[in-house]
Design a protein around this motif. Structure first.
Motif, PDB file in Angstrom:
ATOM      1  N   UNK A   1       0.833  -1.196   0.000  1.00 48.05           N
ATOM      2  CA  UNK A   1       0.000   0.000   0.000  1.00 48.05           C
ATOM      3  C   UNK A   1       0.871   1.250   0.000  1.00 48.05           C
ATOM      4  N   UNK A   2       1.849   1.252   0.909  1.00 48.99           N
ATOM      5  CA  UNK A   2       2.760   2.399   0.970  1.00 48.99           C
ATOM      6  C   UNK A   2       3.495   2.563  -0.350  1.00 48.99           C
ATOM      7  N   UNK A   3       3.903   1.430  -0.902  1.00 56.74           N
ATOM      8  CA  UNK A   3       4.639   1.476  -2.168  1.00 56.74           C
ATOM      9  C   UNK A   3       3.764   2.047  -3.281  1.00 56.74           C
ATOM     10  N   UNK A   4       2.512   1.628  -3.245  1.00 52.98           N
ATOM     11  CA  UNK A   4       1.584   2.115  -4.268  1.00 52.98           C
ATOM     12  C   UNK A   4       1.480   3.642  -4.207  1.00 52.98           C
ATOM     13  N   UNK A   5       1.279   4.119  -2.984  1.00 51.57           N
ATOM     14  CA  UNK A   5       1.117   5.569  -2.831  1.00 51.57           C
ATOM     15  C   UNK A   5       2.384   6.274  -3.284  1.00 51.57           C
ATOM     16  N   UNK A   6       3.522   5.717  -2.879  1.00 54.18           N
ATOM     17  CA  UNK A   6       4.786   6.340  -3.253  1.00 54.18           C
ATOM     18  C   UNK A   6       4.955   6.345  -4.768  1.00 54.18           C
ATOM     19  N   UNK A   7       4.565   5.249  -5.380  1.00 51.13           N
ATOM     20  CA  UNK A   7       4.748   5.192  -6.831  1.00 51.13           C
ATOM     21  C   UNK A   7       3.826   6.167  -7.551  1.00 51.13           C
ATOM     22  N   UNK A   8       2.749   6.561  -6.855  1.00 52.23           N
ATOM     23  CA  UNK A   8       1.831   7.524  -7.471  1.00 52.23           C
ATOM     24  C   UNK A   8       2.423   8.932  -7.511  1.00 52.23           C
TER      25      UNK A   8
END
Lengths: 182, 543
Positions: free
Chosen positions: A163-170
């Protein structure tokens, strides 16, 4: 519509803002949600309460639509903190990938050897002892549902870290010609 | 020299040393020779025998199981690494068997073919299962992401191998299909059919695995990129550029996960129905015990209070007994103003000021106008006020109205308590002083109804007859029982009425009092309001 009997348990975890990960101790609940049509059924069911069941890669969580300004600030603050934490972990030899196991003593050990890590750690926690600092951060991630404590010393990275990675990748970084950190 | 091993010997040998073999299998490459020898079931000779038959091998004091034994166990238990060699071997064997059988229709070769086919079937399925298990395991639990990536890559290659082997097997089988058809063997055809089915199924399965591996690998590579990004973001954050060089704020604003919300734990209320239930009762008892709420539980309510315990607790207050005063005035020949001015009040009341005396005069003239005779002529009086100014006051001359047989009626009072309404009225008139004592606010002798209710009161309050009569005579300090206060409250509406009528009369007095100077008129207005106050302040003077 057959609502699974574990629904109250699922709700009590998710409504606290926690995640249900496939590789955690609540993996059973993950399987329940993941089973056949249960995800759709539960999404519809929880939808009536204003919580929206969301599916990530091997994890589930709740989202909510209402937003206030103070909340917004808090969110930004919180996420800025997670950038620090993720930066700390991803600067280590062992990356915080799903399934990674961290031992508090091992992290502390690495921090002694690596001055850069040490500085990051000191910025994150005000605890006196090195191991206490690490424990505090790991504890934060555990309450967030990104880690899970396996025994006194060991923490395992959950699927929810995606989840954190997803947000960061956004997040898109403006191209300012600066060399990115290797 | 060692004798060649028979199956029986081998199995016996393995059986005799099963404990050691199990231990060795569990701890690959890390058992010391001395550790093995320290075991009770192991001797030097035994160990030597095992080494001789190559069940175990010894290398630099480290003992390990022979690879063949390890493979045997792994293969049987379907654990361990994925190997394509088994399938490959079997395909080779099948190929050979078919070749030989074509040359020589020996049933021995047919048996070999059948065995190879069966083995292809089982090994393929097994390897595919193992592959899937390992991929999942690696992705979810491998610590190091570089190793994870490489391992997944390895499994990807293995999958390709297996798929090729499956294709090869399918090719061989379809080539040999015509040949199989010539062989009349029920078992063979069922084996072939089974194998075909298995191969198709496994191929599908592998395709799925392929997608998964690629997905996993992408994820991991994506993660590696993310780690870099995180560090870059952190850098920006440290330079305070996060909000300006990235769309950080926007992105976070758009994440709706509950995770970022303030956690408000849901608080349910206790169900009342539940508390009424037996279980709920038990629970409340438990909580009460914990909070020590039940420690006084065995205390009973106190018994009845002793009768009259409160008698000593009477309130004392002094108030002017105006009715008594009026009564005394009735027996004099003076005019009211002079009477009030010269009257010597008891010490307890203290010296009354001129103003108070004037207000008393006005009050009496209003309240007792039916007993008084307003003559219509005026008297005058000079006095010196507080500011040392000479003032002159004019006042109405008021004389007592002569009533007949007053004293007689007073006597009658005690004897005929339940007299008829006419008599009662008279009695009440006479009785007024006593009513006054009890409740000096309910004392307007104008209204028949009121009198009735008042006349009932003395009876109801018969508990204190002596006190009353005493006061009637001497009218000193009254001891008012608390009960009385209630009755005075109840009578408030009546009081209001009386005040109204009082005003009307006061106006009359004012008319009569023509020559009163302006100052005195003001004074009188003041006095009027004071009268009310004095009355309610329960001052009482001796009549």
């Amino acid at each position: 519509m057959n609502i699974p009997k574990q629904t109250p348990e699922i709700f009590s975890i998710l409504s606290k803002g926690n995640f249900i990960s496939s590789n955690g101790s609540k993996g059973k609940l993950f399987d329940v949600i993941n089973y056949e049509d249960n995800f759709i059924i539960l999404k519809e069911f929880f939808g009536h309460t204003g919580y929206y069941l969301e599916r990530g890669h091997n994890y589930f969580y709740f989202s909510q639509q209402e937003e206030t300004n103070t909340l917004m600030e808090k969110k930004l603050e919180q996420f800025a903190y997670y950038i620090d934490v993720m930066d700390f972990f991803s600067s280590m030899d062992t990356k915080p990938a799903v399934g990674t196991r961290y031992r508090v003593t091992q992290i502390a050990e690495e921090c002694y050897a690596n001055e850069r890590l040490k500085q990051k750690l000191f910025a994150l926690s005000r605890k006196e002892k090195m191991t206490d600092k690490v424990t505090e951060i790991a504890g934060d991630l555990t309450t967030g549902g990104f880690f899970e404590q396996e025994d006194e010393d060991t923490y395992k990275v959950m699927d929810a870290i995606h989840y954190l990675e997803e947000v960061i990748s956004l997040i898109t970084i403006e191209d300012d010609g600066e060399q990115t950190n290797p | 020299m060692k004798n060649p091993l028979s199956i029986k010997d081998l199995i016996n040998l393995l059986y005799q040393n099963r404990e050691v073999i199990e231990m060795l299998f569990g701890n690959k490459d890390s058992i010391n020779k001395s550790e093995i020898l320290a075991r009770e079931d192991m001797t030097d000779e035994k160990l030597e025998r095992l080494v001789m038959y190559e069940i175990i091998h010894e290398n630099n004091n480290i003992i390990g199981l022979d690879d063949r034994v390890v493979t045997f166990i792994e293969e049987f238990l379907e654990i361990g690494e994925v190997t394509t060699s088994f399938i490959n071997d079997n395909i080779q064997a099948l190929d050979e068997g078919l070749k030989y059988y074509r040359i020589d229709n020996n049933p021995k070769f047919l048996r070999n073919i059948k065995r190879s086919l069966k083995k292809i079937n089982s090994t393929t399925s097994r390897e595919v299962m193992k592959l899937h298990k390992n991929i999942d395991e690696t992705y979810k639990n491998q610590d190091n992401y570089i190793i994870k990536l490489q391992e997944l890559d390895k499994y990807k290659r293995k999958r390709d191998d297996i798929i090729n082997l499956i294709k090869e097997s399918e090719q061989i089988i379809s080539d040999a299909q015509g040949f199989f058809n010539t062989i009349v063997d029920a078992e063979l055809s069922s084996i072939v059919l089974d194998l075909r089915y298995t191969l198709v199924r496994n191929r599908d399965y592998l395709n799925e695995i392929q997608a998964q591996i690629i997905d996993f690998i992408n994820k991991i590579q994506h993660q590696a990129a993310i780690y870099k990004k995180i560090q870059r973001l952190k850098e920006l954050k440290d330079y305070e550029e996060l909000k300006y060089k990235t769309n950080f704020v926007e992105v976070v604003a758009n994440t709706k996960a509950l995770f970022f919300h303030k956690r408000i734990p849901l608080k349910g209320r206790l169900s009342l129905d539940f508390l009424h239930s037996d279980h709920g009762y038990m629970l409340t008892q438990k909580v009460a015990a914990k909070l020590h709420l039940l420690r006084n539980n065995n205390r009973k309510p106190a018994g009845k209070m002793a009768a009259g315990f409160d008698d000593k607790n009477l309130e004392e207050s002094s108030s002017l007994n105006i009715a008594g005063l009026v009564e005394k005035f009735m027996h004099t020949e003076e005019d009211l103003f002079q009477f009030v001015m010269q009257y010597k009040f008891p010490d307890k009341v203290g010296e009354l000021s001129l103003e108070k005396r004037i207000s008393l005069f006005v009050g009496i003239s209003i309240d007792y106008d039916d007993k008084l005779q307003i003559t219509g002529s005026f008297g005058r009086m000079n006095f010196i006020n507080e500011k040392n100014l000479k003032q002159r006051v004019g006042y109405a001359l008021i004389k007592p109205k002569k009533q007949k047989a007053e004293s007689e009626k007073l006597k009658v009072e005690g004897e005929i308590p339940n007299a008829g309404s006419e008599k009662l009225e008279e009695i009440v008139l006479a009785k007024e002083p006593s009513v006054e004592i009890e409740n000096n606010e309910v004392d307007i002798p104008k209204n028949g109804k009121k009198r009735k209710s008042e006349s009932v009161k003395p009876k109801a309050e018969g508990e204190l007859p002596e006190v009353e009569s005493e006061k009637l005579e001497e009218i000193v300090l009254i001891e008012e029982p608390i009960v009385e206060r209630e009755s005075s409250e109840v009578d408030i509406p009546k009081k209001v009425k009386r005040q109204r009528s009082k005003k009307v009369i006061a106006d009359e007095v004012a008319v009569i009092d023509v020559q009163v100077t302006e100052e005195t008129a003001e004074e009188k207005a003041e006095v009027k309001s004071k009268t009310k106050k004095t009355r309610s302040s329960k001052l009482k003077a001796q009549g």
